[in-house]
Design an enzyme around this catalytic site. Structure first.
Site, PDB file in Angstrom:
ATOM      1  N   GLU A 161      -0.771  -6.245   1.721  1.00  0.00           N
ATOM      2  CA  GLU A 161      -0.715  -5.178   2.709  1.00  0.00           C
ATOM      3  C   GLU A 161      -1.331  -5.684   4.011  1.00  0.00           C
ATOM      4  O   GLU A 161      -2.455  -6.185   4.017  1.00  0.00           O
ATOM      5  CB  GLU A 161      -1.476  -3.945   2.213  1.00  0.00           C
ATOM      6  CG  GLU A 161      -1.621  -2.842   3.228  1.00  0.00           C
ATOM      7  CD  GLU A 161      -0.288  -2.372   3.793  1.00  0.00           C
ATOM      8  OE1 GLU A 161      -0.211  -2.206   5.035  1.00  0.00           O
ATOM      9  OE2 GLU A 161       0.660  -2.153   3.013  1.00  0.00           O
TER      10      GLU A 161
ATOM     11  N   GLY B  47       1.752   2.457  -5.418  1.00  0.00           N
ATOM     12  CA  GLY B  47       2.613   3.022  -6.457  1.00  0.00           C
ATOM     13  C   GLY B  47       3.573   2.007  -7.044  1.00  0.00           C
ATOM     14  O   GLY B  47       3.691   1.865  -8.261  1.00  0.00           O
ATOM     15  N   LYS B  48       4.258   1.283  -6.184  1.00  0.00           N
ATOM     16  CA  LYS B  48       5.230   0.302  -6.663  1.00  0.00           C
ATOM     17  C   LYS B  48       4.528  -0.886  -7.318  1.00  0.00           C
ATOM     18  O   LYS B  48       4.983  -1.415  -8.334  1.00  0.00           O
ATOM     19  CB  LYS B  48       6.136  -0.142  -5.512  1.00  0.00           C
ATOM     20  CG  LYS B  48       7.010   1.000  -4.976  1.00  0.00           C
ATOM     21  CD  LYS B  48       7.767   0.617  -3.737  1.00  0.00           C
ATOM     22  CE  LYS B  48       8.628   1.795  -3.247  1.00  0.00           C
ATOM     23  NZ  LYS B  48       7.802   2.923  -2.719  1.00  0.00           N
TER      24      LYS B  48
ATOM     25  N   ARG C 132      -5.562   0.107   4.595  1.00  0.00           N
ATOM     26  CA  ARG C 132      -4.603   0.386   3.532  1.00  0.00           C
ATOM     27  C   ARG C 132      -4.696  -0.640   2.403  1.00  0.00           C
ATOM     28  O   ARG C 132      -4.463  -0.322   1.236  1.00  0.00           O
ATOM     29  CB  ARG C 132      -3.189   0.432   4.103  1.00  0.00           C
ATOM     30  CG  ARG C 132      -2.909   1.707   4.883  1.00  0.00           C
ATOM     31  CD  ARG C 132      -1.611   1.629   5.679  1.00  0.00           C
ATOM     32  NE  ARG C 132      -0.452   1.351   4.854  1.00  0.00           N
ATOM     33  CZ  ARG C 132       0.208   2.243   4.130  1.00  0.00           C
ATOM     34  NH1 ARG C 132      -0.194   3.501   4.117  1.00  0.00           N
ATOM     35  NH2 ARG C 132       1.279   1.904   3.428  1.00  0.00           N
TER      36      ARG C 132
ATOM     37  N   ALA D 279       0.841  -1.211   0.000  1.00  0.00           N
ATOM     38  CA  ALA D 279       0.000   0.000   0.000  1.00  0.00           C
ATOM     39  C   ALA D 279       0.873   1.257   0.000  1.00  0.00           C
ATOM     40  O   ALA D 279       1.973   1.246   0.547  1.00  0.00           O
ATOM     41  CB  ALA D 279      -0.921  -0.011   1.208  1.00  0.00           C
TER      42      ALA D 279
ATOM     43  N   CYS E  63      12.249   4.374   3.049  1.00  0.00           N
ATOM     44  CA  CYS E  63      12.269   5.823   2.849  1.00  0.00           C
ATOM     45  C   CYS E  63      12.839   6.469   4.117  1.00  0.00           C
ATOM     46  O   CYS E  63      12.227   7.349   4.708  1.00  0.00           O
ATOM     47  CB  CYS E  63      10.891   6.366   2.501  1.00  0.00           C
ATOM     48  SG  CYS E  63       9.587   5.935   3.678  1.00  0.00           S
TER      49      CYS E  63
END
Length: 452
Positions: free
Chosen positions: A133, A114-115, A138, A111, A231
């Protein structure tokens, strides 16, 4: 912007002379970007259609920066799934995965999608993607994004990595682990990440990431590729995490892959001198247009085929299947392929005869629609997976047509043609279903998606 003091102290120690440039990056506007969905539109065709000012992102062929004052999330092409709004650094992960058509791919922490949608675009409808997920809310958002992109061959699950590992040993050709992390790389865009940061949370995240990676190692076939990303800037979650993983799993090695513009190498000195981590990547916000990211590509030794894990699927209710066949005969020129399964009244097409019993499945492949007492009602997911040439009846609109906004608001619109189901399209791309009677098209755009 108020950054946690412990975070700043650590980053200053890590970066030395670079620290001021790093700190300065937090005073800049963050980059805005989108990725063209090549399952629906070729990059060149989108460039000709696009009303936005676009600049190429160096590390992803279909990725573009757009001007911050533009609002592509409020455009009809967004509703048609022609692009996905995605942070530019995050696009590097699926690029480095180098997915090949026909492969079995797992996005383990997927979730909001995008990937996963980028991985699915690389598959081009061949092979299979499982997008997982662990958080239910999500997972639903993930399923909605999979649907909007018109993806035929994705299964969305809401499972723990441990449960999936029990079911799919050595099954996947490629696995992406975009691990839950302390989120330091998102501080510029996410106030909540800043407020919840602590050194203790970094340590907890590193432990959780190790557990997830252990599960991924079980599910990857010999010779397969594992892509790990975060990230965050914390070495405990990045270089040190990779050094610990390859020490615990000698069947894996960090793969040397080509760096893209702006990518910095991993730092062995932040991982007790483990030299192999220099072949991982750090994406720094003061060195490129994007947020902070870390990516490592690993390969499992061996070259064996993935395990075959199939089962005989339950027989489909004959009356229900007949209702779909009648609909397809009357309305479809080309039918999607797969293995039909039913959940209550809902009919799906699986891309692979997988043993799903006992798993929490949010989306079992492509949702075809609802079987209601000898009557079939097609789903919005089916509409978005089709092209105008796949159906017998279309309502063709252009983006300047006032009926587009009316349709997206759930209003009845005027149209011409034969009575029955029509695929409503804008500039040749599907938006949803309408049912025509006379010159009135009854709106079947989902209530939860309608524009206000």
């Amino acid at each position: 912007m108020q950054l946690p003091q412990d975070f700043k102290d650590r980053m200053q120690k890590m970066l030395g002379e670079e620290f001021e440039a790093f700190l300065q990056s937090y005073t800049l506007d963050r980059a805005q970007s989108l990725r063209v969905n090549t399952l629906k539109v070729a990059k060149e065709d989108f460039m000709n259609l696009s009303p936005f000012h676009l600049r190429q992102i160096p590390w992803v062929n279909e990725g573009f920066y757009y001007n911050s004052e533009e609002r592509p999330g409020k455009h009809v092409y967004h509703e048609a799934g022609l692009y996905y709004i995605q942070e530019p650094s995050a696009m590097a992960v699926a690029t480095l995965a180098e997915v090949v058509q026909g492969e079995r791919v797992l996005d383990l922490c997927a979730a909001p999608g995008g990937k996963s949608t980028q991985l699915a675009a690389a598959l081009q409808g061949k092979g299979m993607l499982i997008s997982n997920e662990i958080h239910p809310v999500r997972a639903k958002i993930l399923a909605q994004n999979i649907e909007r992109m018109g993806i035929l061959n994705a299964i969305v699950t809401n499972e723990t990595p441990q449960n999936l590992a029990k079911r799919f040993p050595e099954f996947f050709d490629r696995i992406v682990v975009d691990a839950p992390c302390s989120g330091e790389g998102m501080f510029r865009k996410d106030e909540e990440a800043r407020n919840h940061w602590s050194i203790q949370n970094v340590e907890m995240c590193a432990l959780r990431q190790a557990e997830i990676l252990d599960c991924a190692a079980i599910m990857l076939r010999p010779g397969g590729t594992l892509v790990y990303s975060t990230c965050t800037f914390a070495p405990e979650e990045n270089e040190r995490s990779m050094a610990n993983f390859v020490a615990a799993h000698p069947e894996f090695e960090i793969k040397k892959v080509e760096a893209y513009e702006g990518f910095a190498p991993g730092r062995p000195e932040w991982a007790d001198g483990v030299e192999a981590v220099k072949d991982t990547f750090r994406l720094w916000p003061h060195l490129l247009e994007g947020e902070g990211h870390y990516v490592a590509v690993l390969q499992k030794s061996g070259a064996e085929l993935a395990n075959e894990i199939t089962e005989k699927l339950p027989d489909i209710n004959k009356v229900a299947w007949k209702s779909y066949e009648t609909f397809a005969k009357e309305n479809l020129v080309n039918q999607p392929e797969g293995y039909p399964v039913m959940f209550g009244e809902q009919l799906y097409l699986l891309p692979y005869a997988l043993p799903l019993r006992g798993l929490k499945v949010v989306r079992a492949g492509l949702h075809l629609g609802t079987c209601k007492k000898k009557r079939f009602e097609p789903s919005h997911a089916l509409a978005l997976a089709l092209r105008p040439g796949d159906v017998r009846h279309t309502c063709k609109l252009t983006r300047e047509d006032a009926r587009v906004n009316a349709y997206l608001k759930g209003e009845t619109i005027t149209s011409e043609g034969e009575k029955g189901w029509h695929l409503v399209c804008v500039d040749g791309y599907a938006l949803g279903w309408g049912k025509l009677s006379g010159n009135v098209l009854k709106n079947h755009y989902p209530k939860g998606l309608r524009w206000m």
